[in-house]
Design a protein around this motif. Structure first.
Motif, PDB file in Angstrom:
ATOM      1  N   VAL A  36    -112.211 -55.008 -42.952  1.00 51.51           N
ATOM      2  CA  VAL A  36    -112.124 -56.128 -41.623  1.00 51.51           C
ATOM      3  C   VAL A  36    -110.696 -56.411 -41.353  1.00 51.51           C
ATOM      4  O   VAL A  36    -110.129 -56.266 -40.351  1.00 51.51           O
ATOM      5  N   GLY A  37    -110.088 -56.768 -42.493  1.00 50.96           N
ATOM      6  CA  GLY A  37    -108.552 -57.143 -42.122  1.00 50.96           C
ATOM      7  C   GLY A  37    -107.836 -55.889 -41.839  1.00 50.96           C
ATOM      8  O   GLY A  37    -106.940 -56.119 -40.887  1.00 50.96           O
ATOM      9  N   LEU A  38    -107.900 -54.970 -42.418  1.00 50.56           N
ATOM     10  CA  LEU A  38    -107.361 -53.502 -42.102  1.00 50.56           C
ATOM     11  C   LEU A  38    -107.624 -53.235 -40.460  1.00 50.56           C
ATOM     12  O   LEU A  38    -106.472 -53.060 -39.555  1.00 50.56           O
ATOM     13  N   VAL A  39    -108.724 -53.447 -40.093  1.00 52.71           N
ATOM     14  CA  VAL A  39    -108.995 -53.067 -38.394  1.00 52.71           C
ATOM     15  C   VAL A  39    -108.322 -54.367 -37.588  1.00 52.71           C
ATOM     16  O   VAL A  39    -107.762 -53.789 -36.656  1.00 52.71           O
ATOM     17  N   ALA A  40    -108.443 -55.401 -38.017  1.00 52.46           N
ATOM     18  CA  ALA A  40    -107.878 -56.577 -37.227  1.00 52.46           C
ATOM     19  C   ALA A  40    -106.150 -56.279 -37.177  1.00 52.46           C
ATOM     20  O   ALA A  40    -105.637 -56.606 -36.108  1.00 52.46           O
ATOM     21  N   GLY A  41    -105.743 -56.114 -38.464  1.00 56.13           N
ATOM     22  CA  GLY A  41    -104.330 -55.824 -38.231  1.00 56.13           C
ATOM     23  C   GLY A  41    -103.849 -54.507 -37.498  1.00 56.13           C
ATOM     24  O   GLY A  41    -102.926 -54.585 -36.740  1.00 56.13           O
ATOM     25  N   ALA A  42    -104.762 -53.521 -37.441  1.00 57.64           N
ATOM     26  CA  ALA A  42    -104.432 -52.132 -36.596  1.00 57.64           C
ATOM     27  C   ALA A  42    -104.586 -52.829 -35.164  1.00 57.64           C
ATOM     28  O   ALA A  42    -103.675 -52.309 -34.396  1.00 57.64           O
ATOM     29  N   VAL A  43    -105.470 -53.518 -34.833  1.00 55.69           N
ATOM     30  CA  VAL A  43    -105.630 -53.998 -33.668  1.00 55.69           C
ATOM     31  C   VAL A  43    -104.426 -55.045 -33.005  1.00 55.69           C
ATOM     32  O   VAL A  43    -104.076 -54.680 -31.946  1.00 55.69           O
ATOM     33  N   ALA A  44    -104.137 -55.711 -33.933  1.00 52.88           N
ATOM     34  CA  ALA A  44    -102.775 -56.518 -33.559  1.00 52.88           C
ATOM     35  C   ALA A  44    -101.838 -55.728 -33.365  1.00 52.88           C
ATOM     36  O   ALA A  44    -100.817 -56.225 -32.538  1.00 52.88           O
ATOM     37  N   LEU A  45    -101.561 -54.863 -34.233  1.00 54.78           N
ATOM     38  CA  LEU A  45    -100.354 -53.865 -33.999  1.00 54.78           C
ATOM     39  C   LEU A  45    -100.245 -53.129 -32.834  1.00 54.78           C
ATOM     40  O   LEU A  45     -99.510 -52.928 -32.036  1.00 54.78           O
ATOM     41  N   MET A  46    -101.512 -52.597 -32.334  1.00 48.51           N
ATOM     42  CA  MET A  46    -101.597 -51.794 -31.262  1.00 48.51           C
ATOM     43  C   MET A  46    -101.593 -52.685 -29.977  1.00 48.51           C
ATOM     44  O   MET A  46    -100.836 -52.421 -29.001  1.00 48.51           O
ATOM     45  N   ARG A  47    -101.917 -54.009 -29.939  1.00 45.39           N
ATOM     46  CA  ARG A  47    -101.676 -55.021 -28.899  1.00 45.39           C
ATOM     47  C   ARG A  47    -100.139 -55.476 -28.649  1.00 45.39           C
ATOM     48  O   ARG A  47     -99.858 -55.456 -27.505  1.00 45.39           O
ATOM     49  N   ARG A  48     -99.426 -55.393 -29.778  1.00 44.98           N
ATOM     50  CA  ARG A  48     -98.149 -55.776 -29.511  1.00 44.98           C
ATOM     51  C   ARG A  48     -97.306 -54.722 -28.854  1.00 44.98           C
ATOM     52  O   ARG A  48     -96.394 -55.053 -28.098  1.00 44.98           O
ATOM     53  N   ARG A  49     -97.683 -53.559 -29.071  1.00 42.30           N
ATOM     54  CA  ARG A  49     -97.022 -52.315 -28.259  1.00 42.30           C
ATOM     55  C   ARG A  49     -97.352 -52.320 -26.899  1.00 42.30           C
ATOM     56  O   ARG A  49     -96.453 -51.912 -26.036  1.00 42.30           O
ATOM     57  N   SER A  50     -98.368 -52.797 -26.166  1.00 42.76           N
ATOM     58  CA  SER A  50     -98.773 -52.346 -24.941  1.00 42.76           C
ATOM     59  C   SER A  50     -98.364 -53.746 -24.181  1.00 42.76           C
ATOM     60  O   SER A  50     -97.590 -54.647 -24.472  1.00 42.76           O
TER      61      SER A  50
END
Length: 169
Positions: A155-169
């Motif tokens: 869950v932490g990995l998924v949340a981290g990936a979502v947070a990283l993707m959100r910063r790019r856009s």
């Protein structure tokens, strides 16, 4: 800028032939793993369709079919046949993708395939390393506490990936 001489290259149909040859290699591995003849005949027909029309849904079936067949046959999850299928199906996926993009009447220069080939080898090296790690893990039941920690980590990995993707856009 210096001019680069590319030469004549290979005909575009070579990629479609590679699709068929790779698919036949997958069929040979399936046969060695114990898949019966009737499903293999259907698989070879699908390979022919995928070779003729690499931008079709037949490619998805050609890639998914062996996974289902190997599960039905059963056996250890990490064995030479399964690892061979992983490598061959990855190669089949890449070859179909390029065959779908490159017209049959065009020319392909082998130097253009160097970077995708190196990427393929890097991915397969990672897969084999991960399979080696899996083989070193102990078998049997995992303790409940370890499973809960694993779920939280996922869950932490998924949340981290979502947070990283959100910063790019």
């Amino acid at each position: 800028m210096a001019a680069v001489e590319l030469g004549t290259g290979l005909p575009g149909w070579v990629l479609r032939a590679a699709v068929v040859l790779t698919g036949l290699a997958v069929a040979a591995v399936l046969y060695a793993e114990g898949v019966s003849l009737t499903p293999l005949v259907l698989y070879v027909i699908l390979i022919g369709v995928a070779g003729a029309i690499p931008a079709s849904a037949a490619v998805a079936l050609v890639i998914a079919y062996p996974a289902v067949a190997i599960v039905v046959v059963g056996g250890a999850p990490v064995r030479p046949g399964v690892l061979a299928l992983v490598a061959l199906l990855h190669l089949l996926h890449i070859t179909c993708a390029y065959a779908a993009l490159i017209p049959t009447r065009s020319r392909i220069h082998p130097k253009a395939l160097l970077t995708p080939g190196l990427r393929y080898l890097a991915v397969q090296a990672g897969v084999l390393a991960l399979a080696g790690i899996v083989l070193l893990l102990p078998g049997g039941r995992t303790a409940e506490a370890v499973e809960v920690v694993g779920v939280f980590c996922a869950v932490g990995l998924v949340a981290g990936a979502v947070a990283l993707m959100r910063r790019r856009s």
